[in-house]
Design an enzyme around this catalytic site. Structure first.
Site, PDB file in Angstrom:
ATOM      1  N   ASP A  67      38.537  57.423  93.696  1.00  0.00           N
ATOM      2  CA  ASP A  67      38.700  56.556  94.857  1.00  0.00           C
ATOM      3  C   ASP A  67      39.644  57.179  95.881  1.00  0.00           C
ATOM      4  OD1 ASP A  67      41.043  56.206  93.436  1.00  0.00           O
ATOM      5  OD2 ASP A  67      40.897  54.029  93.294  1.00  0.00           O
ATOM      6  N   SER A  68      40.190  58.345  95.558  1.00  0.00           N
ATOM      7  CA  SER A  68      40.925  59.147  96.535  1.00  0.00           C
ATOM      8  C   SER A  68      40.041  59.522  97.714  1.00  0.00           C
ATOM      9  CB  SER A  68      41.486  60.406  95.873  1.00  0.00           C
ATOM     10  OG  SER A  68      40.485  61.076  95.126  1.00  0.00           O
ATOM     11  N   ASP A 106      35.363  56.417  89.635  1.00  0.00           N
ATOM     12  CA  ASP A 106      36.446  55.441  89.679  1.00  0.00           C
ATOM     13  C   ASP A 106      35.918  54.052  90.013  1.00  0.00           C
ATOM     14  OD1 ASP A 106      38.917  56.482  88.998  1.00  0.00           O
ATOM     15  OD2 ASP A 106      39.349  57.239  91.002  1.00  0.00           O
ATOM     16  N   LYS A 136      36.137  55.076  85.388  1.00  0.00           N
ATOM     17  CA  LYS A 136      37.585  55.156  85.169  1.00  0.00           C
ATOM     18  C   LYS A 136      38.243  53.951  85.811  1.00  0.00           C
ATOM     19  CE  LYS A 136      40.420  58.011  87.450  1.00  0.00           C
ATOM     20  NZ  LYS A 136      41.489  57.070  87.936  1.00  0.00           N
ATOM     21  N   GLU A 138      42.272  51.919  86.331  1.00  0.00           N
ATOM     22  CA  GLU A 138      43.713  52.073  86.252  1.00  0.00           C
ATOM     23  C   GLU A 138      44.347  50.901  85.520  1.00  0.00           C
ATOM     24  OE1 GLU A 138      45.456  52.724  90.078  1.00  0.00           O
ATOM     25  OE2 GLU A 138      44.106  54.375  90.582  1.00  0.00           O
ATOM     26  N   GLU A 205      49.211  60.287  85.194  1.00  0.00           N
ATOM     27  CA  GLU A 205      49.530  60.756  86.546  1.00  0.00           C
ATOM     28  C   GLU A 205      50.989  60.506  86.903  1.00  0.00           C
ATOM     29  OE1 GLU A 205      48.234  60.287  91.250  1.00  0.00           O
ATOM     30  OE2 GLU A 205      47.049  59.285  89.697  1.00  0.00           O
TER      31      GLU A 205
END
Length: 290
Positions: A67-68, A106, A136, A138, A205
């Site tokens: 999602d960056s 993501d 993925k 978070e 991270e």
């Protein structure tokens, strides 16, 4: 045989091209770590387009459609505004552009936190529309039930602990995590919870190195570091950071190229050629047939 897409340089169009079936699998990634040791570190980079995927695929074990892309592609201030539509569109492009790597997409902010059922709806849409192998998400211990729910229903999940960019507003920025004893313990416990819930890999991270090492040793799943430690079971970077596409990069990024300078110089030369009418030359124009 699997099908990937190659760009036809004469037309700039993507055409389906059969490739030998070489794509890695989620179980193959899991098997890299044996009795706490990952003898062959996992190579992971981000990819958001088919062409980038084609260039990276042969060299990576996993491609992350992160999602960056919110910041890298869309110029957004954080990953928070990224939508499920964005992730599905870019995820599908990366799958089309690859045939070897495990593609992970993501799950964007707001698409999975409310409940395991919401997470399943979002994850199943991602996998249907993109063809990716995994998603993925978070979050630490609070997300363990969601990971267990997804894993039990056939959706492989990569966890993500430590600095979680989607929580930037709650964290107050992107500073490294784990400097206090309490926070360090939480990161290790979060990793354990995700491991026990069935995450097949865990991104660590932006944490101080001893904590990244402790978390790696505490879990059976391979860990993938970013701003963590070389002792993690693999590494991931944002490709555009690694290639020097931005003026500033995080401390943990190693620049392997400075493509921004190359692109700017090429654009400068093109502009000069257009303005003095030296482009196009005869070789770039169509002449009447004699």
């Amino acid at each position: 045989m699997s099908t990937t897409y190659k760009l036809d340089t004469s037309t700039s169009r993507a055409n389906p091209t059969p490739q030998p079936m070489k794509r890695l699998t989620v179980p193959a990634i899991q098997r890299r770590k044996v009795e706490g040791v990952c003898a062959q570190p996992i190579v992971m980079l981000t990819a958001y387009t088919a062409r980038t995927a084609q260039l990276l695929d042969a060299h990576c074990d996993m491609l992350l459609v992160g999602d960056s892309l919110g910041q890298v592609i869309y110029g957004l201030p954080s990953t928070v505004p990224v939508t499920l539509d964005m992730m599905c569109a870019h995820g599908a492009a990366v799958v089309r552009g690859s045939y070897h790597s495990v593609v992970v997409v993501d799950m964007p902010f707001g698409s999975y936190e409310a409940s395991p059922e919401q997470a399943f709806a979002s994850a199943s849409r991602i996998m249907k529309e993109t063809g990716a192998a995994a998603v993925k998400l978070e979050g630490g211990e609070a997300m363990a039930p969601t990971i267990a729910f997804l894993s039990a229903r056939g959706i492989p999940v990569v966890g993500h602990v430590g600095l979680t960019p989607q929580a930037v507003n709650a964290l107050g920025g992107y500073a490294a995590r784990g400097r206090s004893d309490a926070e360090a313990d939480k990161i290790v416990n979060d990793a354990k919870a995700l491991d026990e819930a069935g995450a097949f890999a865990i991104v660590i991270e932006g944490v101080v190195e001893p904590i990244a090492i402790a978390a790696t040793k505490a879990v059976t799943a391979p860990t993938i570091g970013i701003g963590a430690s070389a002792q993690c079971d693999g590494q991931v970077l944002v490709t555009e950071d690694m290639l020097g596409m931005f003026e500033r990069t995080a401390r943990f990024v190693k620049r392997y190229e400075t493509l921004a300078d190359t692109i700017e110089k090429a654009a400068q030369q093109y502009a000069a050629d257009v303005r003095d009418r030296s482009f196009p030359e005869a070789a770039q124009t169509y002449q009447p047939k004699s």
